[in-house]
Design a protein around this motif. Structure first.
Motif, PDB file in Angstrom:
ATOM      1  N   ARG A 190       0.831  -1.203   0.000  1.00 17.09           N
ATOM      2  CA  ARG A 190       0.000   0.000   0.000  1.00 17.09           C
ATOM      3  C   ARG A 190       0.868   1.257   0.000  1.00 17.09           C
ATOM      4  NH1 ARG A 190      -3.725  -1.291   5.023  1.00 17.09           N
ATOM      5  NH2 ARG A 190      -1.731  -2.121   5.657  1.00 17.09           N
ATOM      6  N   THR A 206     -13.768   0.098  10.090  1.00 18.72           N
ATOM      7  CA  THR A 206     -13.695  -0.266   8.680  1.00 18.72           C
ATOM      8  C   THR A 206     -14.438  -1.585   8.512  1.00 18.72           C
ATOM      9  OG1 THR A 206     -11.571  -1.402   9.034  1.00 18.72           O
ATOM     10  CG2 THR A 206     -11.488   0.902   8.307  1.00 18.72           C
ATOM     11  N   TRP A 215      -8.989   0.880  14.129  1.00 26.04           N
ATOM     12  CA  TRP A 215      -9.241   0.830  12.691  1.00 26.04           C
ATOM     13  C   TRP A 215     -10.096  -0.369  12.269  1.00 26.04           C
ATOM     14  CZ3 TRP A 215      -9.309   5.213  10.841  1.00 26.04           C
ATOM     15  CH2 TRP A 215      -8.290   6.160  10.993  1.00 26.04           C
ATOM     16  N   ASN A 244      -9.330  -0.502   4.072  1.00 29.51           N
ATOM     17  CA  ASN A 244      -8.578   0.758   4.085  1.00 29.51           C
ATOM     18  C   ASN A 244      -9.476   1.990   4.079  1.00 29.51           C
ATOM     19  OD1 ASN A 244      -5.529   0.030   3.564  1.00 29.51           O
ATOM     20  ND2 ASN A 244      -6.748  -1.325   2.257  1.00 29.51           N
ATOM     21  N   TYR A 245     -10.794   1.772   4.072  1.00 31.30           N
ATOM     22  CA  TYR A 245     -11.732   2.887   3.997  1.00 31.30           C
ATOM     23  C   TYR A 245     -12.631   2.928   5.234  1.00 31.30           C
ATOM     24  CZ  TYR A 245     -10.443   2.886  -0.966  1.00 31.30           C
ATOM     25  OH  TYR A 245      -9.743   2.923  -2.151  1.00 31.30           O
ATOM     26  N   GLU A 272      -1.335   3.180  12.282  1.00 35.41           N
ATOM     27  CA  GLU A 272      -2.042   2.270  11.384  1.00 35.41           C
ATOM     28  C   GLU A 272      -2.351   0.928  12.037  1.00 35.41           C
ATOM     29  OE1 GLU A 272       1.648   0.294   8.905  1.00 35.41           O
ATOM     30  OE2 GLU A 272       0.744   2.115   8.124  1.00 35.41           O
ATOM     31  N   ASP A 280      -9.995   7.337   2.995  1.00 33.21           N
ATOM     32  CA  ASP A 280      -8.822   6.457   3.060  1.00 33.21           C
ATOM     33  C   ASP A 280      -8.131   6.676   4.400  1.00 33.21           C
ATOM     34  OD1 ASP A 280      -6.405   5.118   2.790  1.00 33.21           O
ATOM     35  OD2 ASP A 280      -6.030   5.833   0.757  1.00 33.21           O
ATOM     36  N   ALA A 300      -5.329   6.065   5.396  1.00 33.32           N
ATOM     37  CA  ALA A 300      -3.938   6.494   5.297  1.00 33.32           C
ATOM     38  C   ALA A 300      -3.821   8.014   5.473  1.00 33.32           C
ATOM     39  CB  ALA A 300      -3.350   6.089   3.947  1.00 33.32           C
ATOM     40  N   LYS A 330      -8.106   0.591  -3.114  1.00 29.87           N
ATOM     41  CA  LYS A 330      -7.549  -0.292  -2.094  1.00 29.87           C
ATOM     42  C   LYS A 330      -8.620  -1.266  -1.614  1.00 29.87           C
ATOM     43  CE  LYS A 330      -4.327   3.263  -0.420  1.00 29.87           C
ATOM     44  NZ  LYS A 330      -3.845   4.036   0.755  1.00 29.87           N
TER      45      LYS A 330
END
Length: 670
Positions: free
Chosen positions: A97, A186, A182, A129-130, A177, A168, A170, A125
């Protein structure tokens, strides 16, 4: 002039195609091309131009092409230029990524703007990742957070979620991360509600997919590509058929990634998530199904007991090695029973809400996977398991993916481009081609333009025992210490095992005069930041530091590798593949283990010289390089470095390099 012909912004893809038939990629990458005119520091390279020319031809012919491009040849521009000028819908897949973000946000816009072509681009992605608005709402309603830090971070995520366009994660540098938050905000293919979700129209995943469908160039990563190719779970169902060319960067990773996704896996995390989501959905929908929460709790306990049955220490082994492990099989039977019970309860409750219906589907799918892995292993697969301190993974991995991958690449009119700095073994691509069924693909190899004869020294220290010796790591550190003194730190020490890394770290904490950074003490990105900032540190790392790490300049002037990176002979997949190869009359060592180790070593060696001004010493500690016949295969696959076995030559190299750099600093204007 070439630049003048490219300067107007084209009005459409047809005009772009017309221009690309007149002006070659080789010209564009030349001294009079738009990249030289627009990009500061751009240097035309013959290898880059030749590679671009071959890729341009493969794109035009819809053919397969494999390219090894040494460090410094500029392979990214070598495929981006012909890709953007081809007029075709292109899918570019990268190894990680991080590289995906770098390509999309930095390299791709640079080339597109320099060429002034109206190419639309998209970044896609995996769904994890969202940000998922539904799960964010659920977490805020549920309110079960570990502490104030998580509560504070959740507020930040909510605030960011209100104004982000892409969603995203990121973008959120303020939250690590690896934060436990997370996965809770997600979604996965398992828990996504799809079109039944109240946030479906504003879903970040759907928005990214729509943009990808409309774009001329889409950037993905290997994990996403194969997850969808194998499982149809990430939205490529509509995208991939319309793509006219697929370009794989860091293609050396493909065989392993493909093996993982073309098989089946099941994790304790998936089972526990099912349990917790089932309880949450039951509370939300008031299903009225007696025993549903209790069934979920019983499964979660059975999953924990199953992990304990494997023993305290982490393990990695073939499933058939557990034939006599009564405790494991008893615990497995309990998991099957409890998962069956929860599946039945969710089937009853499915009509009460989409979340419960989704849970019923998940439970059925996980039960099918569990039964297939533990009871009905096909002949050409290996069933195996891996445990960590608190979790487990069960796998069913194909022994050979060539036929499966060949069936995908041969389906439809597409060009397939594979590029990396490490694909060949002794100038041959036979191993890589055989693993992916690409025997008919054209190949090309371009060496690094760096002057390794002047910029490097290869040191193989004398007197070390065979790597199987009990004191081997201690002896490696004994040999490395004077080299580290000569290099004044500024070194990576790369290990083939975590055990060796830990032993070396214990020795070096008291013996080293320079800052010591050890993998595991902080996230990789943070360790690399500290390494660059300190300027004289010694960093110890295992597999994750062998590739994808770019440290230029004086901060990294020495790379020490403890031993040749052969895969562990105890690896269950390796053992199964070796047995199958022997049965077929092939040599597992010559045809598989040796070429795999060579490619891995080339990746580690590639950390040393990243720029034409870099200088450094490569210290390879394994005496088998000179004592075994196969050592010649390793050495013949490396850049042409002067070789020494004398420590004094290493000391003299660093003294000379330090003097040269000092003179350069004194000569430069203040």
């Amino acid at each position: 002039m070439l630049r003048a012909s490219l300067s107007p912004v084209l009005s459409g893809r047809k005009e772009q195609q017309a221009i690309s038939t007149v002006i070659s990629s080789k010209d564009i990458l030349g001294a009079d091309g738009p990249l030289a005119a627009r990009l500061e520091g751009f240097t035309p390279r013959r290898a880059q131009q030749e590679m671009a020319e071959r890729i341009e031809q493969a794109l035009a012919d819809y053919s397969a092409f494999i390219a090894e491009s040494g460090t410094g040849t500029g392979k990214t521009f070598a495929y981006l230029v012909p890709a953007l000028l081809s007029g075709r819908k292109i899918l570019i897949s990268t190894g990680t990524r991080h590289l995906q973000d770098q390509l999309y946000h930095r390299d791709l816009p640079l080339v597109r703007d320099a060429l002034a072509v109206p190419v639309s681009t998209a970044l896609l992605k995996g769904r994890s990742n969202y940000l998922c608005r539904y799960r964010l709402d659920s977490l805020e309603t549920d309110g079960r957070l570990a502490g104030r830090r998580d509560q504070s971070n959740l507020v930040r995520i909510r605030e960011w979620g209100g104004h982000t366009r892409r969603g995203d994660i990121a973008e959120m540098n303020a939250i690590p991360e690896d934060s436990d938050l997370w996965p809770r905000v997600t979604s996965t293919a398992d828990n996504c509600l799809g079109s039944s979700c109240a946030h479906y129209d504003e879903c970040f995943v759907n928005r990214a997919r729509r943009e990808a469908l409309a774009a001329d160039v889409v950037v993905v990563n290997h994990h996403l590509f194969f997850a969808d190719l194998a499982l149809r779970e990430e939205g490529f169902g509509q995208l991939l058929p319309g793509v006219e060319a697929v370009i794989f960067d860091e293609a050396h990773q493909l065989p392993e990634v493909a093996s993982n996704f073309l098989g089946i896996s099941l994790s304790s995390h998936q089972l526990v998530s099912l349990c917790r989501d089932s309880i949450a959905e039951d509370l939300k929908e008031h299903s009225g199904v007696a025993g549903l929460p209790a069934a979920a709790q019983a499964l979660e306990k059975a999953v924990a007991d199953f992990r304990l049955a494997f023993g305290v220490e982490p393990r990695r082994d073939a499933w058939d090695k557990l034939e006599n492990a009564k405790a494991v099989h008893a615990a497995l039977a309990e998991v099957k029973t409890r998962l069956t019970n929860l599946s039945a309860a969710l089937d009853q409750a499915a009509g009460k809400g989409q979340g419960l219906a989704n849970g019923a589907r998940r439970a059925s799918d996980l039960l099918d996977r569990l039964l297939m892995i533990s009871e009905s292993t096909p002949a050409d697969y290996v069933a195996w398991f891996e445990t960590t301190a608190r979790s487990f993974m069960l796998y069913l991995t194909p022994l050979d993916i060539a036929a499966s991958f060949r069936s995908h690449t041969g389906n439809g009119k597409k060009a397939w481009i594979f590029t990396s700095a490490t694909l060949a073994v002794k100038k041959s691509f036979v191993h890589f081609q055989a693993r992916l069924g690409l025997e008919d693909a054209e190949t090309g190899q371009w060496d690094s333009p760096f002057d390794y004869a002047q910029q490097t020294l290869l040191y193989i220290p004398p007197g070390l025992p065979v790597p199987s010796a009990p004191d081997y790591t201690d002896r490696v550190i004994d040999a490395a210490l004077p080299v580290l003194q000569a290099s004044r730190g500024r070194a990576f020490i790369l290990f083939t095992s975590h055990r060796a890394l830990k032993a070396a770290a214990a020795r070096l904490r008291d013996a080293l005069d320079f800052p010591l950074l050890v993998q595991g003490d902080a996230p990789r990105s943070e360790l690399l930041r500290r390494f660059r900032d300190l300027g004289n540190a010694v960093l110890l790392g295992t597999s994750s530091f062998w590739e994808g790490v770019d440290v230029r300049g004086e901060a990294l002037s020495c790379v020490i590798i403890d031993k040749l990176p052969f895969a562990s002979p105890d690896d269950p997949v390796l053992q199964a593949r070796a047995a199958a190869m022997e049965q077929a009359g092939r040599s597992p060592f010559a045809d598989y283990q040796l070429p795999e180790a060579v490619i891995t070593l080339k990746q580690g060696v590639g950390r040393l010289i990243r720029d034409e001004s870099d200088h450094g010493v490569l210290m390879l500690c394994d005496p088998r390089l000179l004592s075994k016949g196969y050592g010649k295969t390793f050495l013949a696959s490396l850049p042409p470095m002067p070789l020494t076995r004398t420590l004094q030559d290493v000391v003299a190299f660093f003294a000379r390099d330090n003097s040269t750099r000092q003179e350069a600093r004194e000569a430069s204007p203040a």
